[in-house]
Design an enzyme around this catalytic site. Structure first.
Site, PDB file in Angstrom:
ATOM      1  N   HIS A 166      38.737  40.749  37.880  1.00  0.00           N
ATOM      2  CA  HIS A 166      38.600  39.206  37.711  1.00  0.00           C
ATOM      3  C   HIS A 166      39.621  38.564  38.166  1.00  0.00           C
ATOM      4  CE1 HIS A 166      35.606  40.448  34.544  1.00  0.00           C
ATOM      5  NE2 HIS A 166      36.546  41.457  34.390  1.00  0.00           N
TER       6      HIS A 166
ATOM      7  N   HIS B  60      46.971  41.303  41.058  1.00  0.00           N
ATOM      8  CA  HIS B  60      46.634  42.334  41.970  1.00  0.00           C
ATOM      9  C   HIS B  60      47.266  43.853  41.392  1.00  0.00           C
ATOM     10  CE1 HIS B  60      45.900  39.297  44.824  1.00  0.00           C
ATOM     11  NE2 HIS B  60      45.202  40.005  45.331  1.00  0.00           N
TER      12      HIS B  60
ATOM     13  N   CYS C 194      31.369  47.449  32.413  1.00  0.00           N
ATOM     14  CA  CYS C 194      32.927  47.240  32.358  1.00  0.00           C
ATOM     15  C   CYS C 194      33.619  48.529  31.894  1.00  0.00           C
ATOM     16  CB  CYS C 194      33.359  46.261  31.016  1.00  0.00           C
ATOM     17  SG  CYS C 194      32.716  44.546  31.767  1.00  0.00           S
TER      18      CYS C 194
ATOM     19  N   GLU D 220      38.266  34.909  32.156  1.00  0.00           N
ATOM     20  CA  GLU D 220      37.855  36.223  32.760  1.00  0.00           C
ATOM     21  C   GLU D 220      36.778  35.702  33.835  1.00  0.00           C
ATOM     22  OE1 GLU D 220      37.856  39.872  30.907  1.00  0.00           O
ATOM     23  OE2 GLU D 220      35.493  39.672  31.172  1.00  0.00           O
TER      24      GLU D 220
END
Length: 149
Positions: free
Chosen positions: A31, A75, A25, A136
């Site tokens: 996600h 986004h 990560c 998530e």
């Protein structure tokens, strides 16, 4: 009068990277987040009121959460403003990408704290934010409860 909890669910796509993290990560990735927002209050008892029987109109709750969270984070790519990711953020912004710089490590835990503050500040005085659940992945989520804070 009886207090009732109601929940509305939202979904949005967000990218992030965890600077200094010792796993995958640390790389920019995204996600498909699911956010469940639970508020509590007393249903309106005035039979002449257009919202009679409601704690809050689901549409009103939707408007708040969309404006404070979904429309801003959907986004987008989120970076901690206090890391070298700022250079990448600036490059992406220069290429007309939607980037959000925050003053925290953009983990689900910290994001749900941020979202709770944003939503609480917009709720009517008679409505309390009870909890948030930010999912998530299919099996990983962070939860915020007013009773814990």
């Amino acid at each position: 009068m009886t207090k009732i909890r109601i929940t509305k669910q939202f979904s949005f796509e967000t990218g992030h990277a965890l600077y200094g993290y010792d796993g995958k990560c640390k790389n920019v990735h995204g996600h498909s987040y699911k956010l469940s927002v639970t508020v509590s209050g007393t249903p309106l008892t005035d039979a002449t009121h257009v919202k009679f029987g409601m704690v809050i109109d689901f549409g009103d709750l939707k408007k708040i959460v969309k404006e404070e969270v979904v429309d801003q984070f959907d986004h987008a790519t989120v970076f901690n403003q206090n890391t070298p990711h700022v250079e990448l953020a600036n490059e992406l912004k220069n290429r007309d990408h939607h980037v959000i710089l925050v003053d925290y490590q953009p983990t689900s835990e910290n994001m749900v704290i941020d979202f709770a503050e944003r939503i609480k500040n917009r709720l009517p005085a008679n409505i309390e934010l009870h909890s948030l659940k930010l999912q998530e992945t299919e099996s990983s989520f962070a939860e915020w409860y007013a009773s814990d804070n």
